[in-house]
Structures are given as C-alpha cells and as structure tokens.
Design an enzyme around this catalytic site. Structure first.
Site, short mmCIF file in Angstrom:
data_model
loop_
_atom_site.label_atom_id
_atom_site.label_comp_id
_atom_site.label_asym_id
_atom_site.label_seq_id
_atom_site.Cartn_x
_atom_site.Cartn_y
_atom_site.Cartn_z
CG ASP A 1 2.54 5.30 5.67
OD1 ASP A 1 1.88 4.38 6.18
OD2 ASP A 1 3.09 6.19 6.33
CG ASP B 1 -0.04 0.03 2.53
OD1 ASP B 1 0.21 1.12 3.06
OD2 ASP B 1 0.38 -1.06 3.00
#
Length: 292
Positions: free
Chosen positions: A211, A209
């Site tokens: 951040d 992902d």
C-alpha cells in the site's frame, strides 16, 4: 464421500478452480437477490467443493456492489459446511512482500455502504465476532498454502476499506499506526455474514502490492497489482487441491455450527413472518418451530 462441503469464495484473479470432477455451474436464487455468479459445484478426491467468484466471471462487480448476503446465503443453500475466502490485498508491513499469503485472523471493518447483517427489524440477533475466523479451517488453509509452494504468514489484521479507490498516503499510515498488517476491500461484511449463517470461515489474503505508506514509492496502480495477481491465482488454485488432500476424513463439530443458539433476541411472538421466511437457509436450524 467426505463430511466436508467447502465453499470457496475466489477473489480478484481467481474466477475458477482446477481439478473439479463432475463440475457444473448451477444458478441459485436467494431471498436477498442474486449472488455474484452461478456456483461451480464438483468434487476433488471425494470432497465436495462449491466455488463462487466473488466479483463474477470477468470481474463486473466492484467491492461496494457485491451482494454479500446473497453470496453467503447461496453457499449455505448449496450445503456448505465451511467457507474459505481467498482475497487479494495490499501490504502495510515491509516484511509482507507481494506474493506472500497471509492467513488473516482479525479484521477492522471500515466499510460503510454495504448491508452487513441478515437480521434486522422483525428478527434481531447478535453474534460474537471476537474471533472472526475458524482456527481449525485457518490452520488447514495455511498448511495447504505451504504445500502449494506459497510463502505463508500465520495471523494478521486485515483492514477492510470501502473502495473502490485505493488509500491516500495519510490513510495508509493511519492504518499502520493501528497495527494493521494488510488492507483490502472485500472481507467485510463477508466474515460477519458467514458467522450469522453458522458457517466456519477462514481467509487467505494474497498480497499483490505494498500500500502507499512507503513515501519513496508511487501509489498503488492496477497494472502493478495484476502482474502479481496472476501468479498468486495459480498458487491459490493449487492451494484448493492441497486443501482437499489435507482435510481430515471426519469433520468434527465446530462451536460456530451452533452460534445462533443464544444470539436471537426477538421474542417469538414479536417476530416478523416475512423476515423469518427470508432466513430459512441462514437460520432455519433455530427458527423452525419458533425456536430460540
């Protein structure tokens, strides 16, 4: 049989490895307590592998609750010559998209609630962490990841946060300003302890992902992480198979194999026998007979 015995520490989503011949789960006790799980030991193409799921099968352990000292000690007792850590991380750079694999070569340790050394009162030692990963093993891991079909980025600074919560936006942007590339919760003190145990260490960071530094996006959510995690884990299992195929037949000695030679500072007559006993696997090479 190969001269290598590779310890694999599997991160979130990686709770087993495929293709192990004669595989068996073995319980290991250590002077530092129980490791995260039993060790899965077997061979791939004549190379011995020792697999440890970092969070335990079923993921019952949070980053703060990991007994990293027991994990590294157990791998050392199992005869590991080198350790490859596989870890899920968030990205702090736009060009490090979810799904890519970063071969980390530096760390910034912001954890604060963990035991970080095997040494202490009664036996003090100071090892160098200037270059925290083994470049030879890191290069082999990068080649294996590419052969497994992953998009690989060589080199990166891994910010280790305590967790278990994800970052605030202010924290995420601060870490960016420090030049960090990826962020996770588990590489430290793991890498420090591996160095103290004279085990060459490399880390493959699987980006799951972005951040939360991107202001237009929502914060990090576990549901989003899990979607990428399973894809990354499949590639990580292929990586292990490719690593076995790509290892040189002969394991040349590494300077890390003997990094305790000049690290012990407590005089022989001042050493605590109980502490020395706990260090039998980690530092037995230099402590047997009251060595340096």
């Amino acid at each position: 049989m190969s001269e290598w015995t590779i310890g694999i520490i599997g991160g979130s989503g990686l709770y087993q490895v495929d293709g192990l011949a004669d595989a068996q789960w073995i319980s290991v006790d250590t002077p530092w307590g129980k490791p995260s799980d039993d060790l899965l030991i077997g061979t791939i193409g004549g190379v011995k592998f020792v697999f440890l799921p970092r969070h335990g099968r079923g993921h019952p352990l949070s980053p703060t609750n990991l007994n990293a000292r027991a994990n590294i000690d157990a791998l050392k007792r199992a005869g590991c010559t080198d350790i490859l850590s596989i870890s899920a991380v968030g990205s702090l750079r736009k060009d490090l998209a979810p799904g890519c694999f970063v071969i980390a070569d530096q760390f910034i340790d912001r954890s604060f609630a963990r035991e970080k050394s095997f040494f202490g009162q009664g036996m003090v030692a100071h090892v160098s962490m200037a270059d925290p990963v083994c470049p030879r093993l890191a290069a082999l891991a990068g080649d294996a990841a590419r052969a497994a079909g992953a998009h690989v980025v060589e080199g990166g600074i891994y910010l280790v946060m305590e967790g278990p919560q994800f970052s605030t936006r202010a924290e995420s942007r601060l870490y960016q300003s420090w030049g960090c590339d990826i962020i996770g919760m588990t590489a430290m003190p793991e890498a420090k302890l591996a160095r103290e145990a004279e085990l060459p260490y490399a880390l493959v960071a699987m980006v799951t992902d972005y951040d939360c530094w991107r202001g237009e996006d929502a914060g990090v959510e576990v549901t989003d992480v899990l979607k990428v995690l399973h894809i990354n884990a499949d590639a990580a299992r292929r990586l292990v198979l490719e690593l076995a195929a790509g290892l040189p037949e002969r394991r040349l000695a590494s300077p890390i194999d003997t990094c305790l030679d000049h690290a012990l500072i407590t005089a022989a007559e001042a050493r605590d026998p109980a502490m020395i006993a706990r260090l039998d696997a980690v530092a037995g090479r230099v402590l047997k007979g009251g060595g340096r």
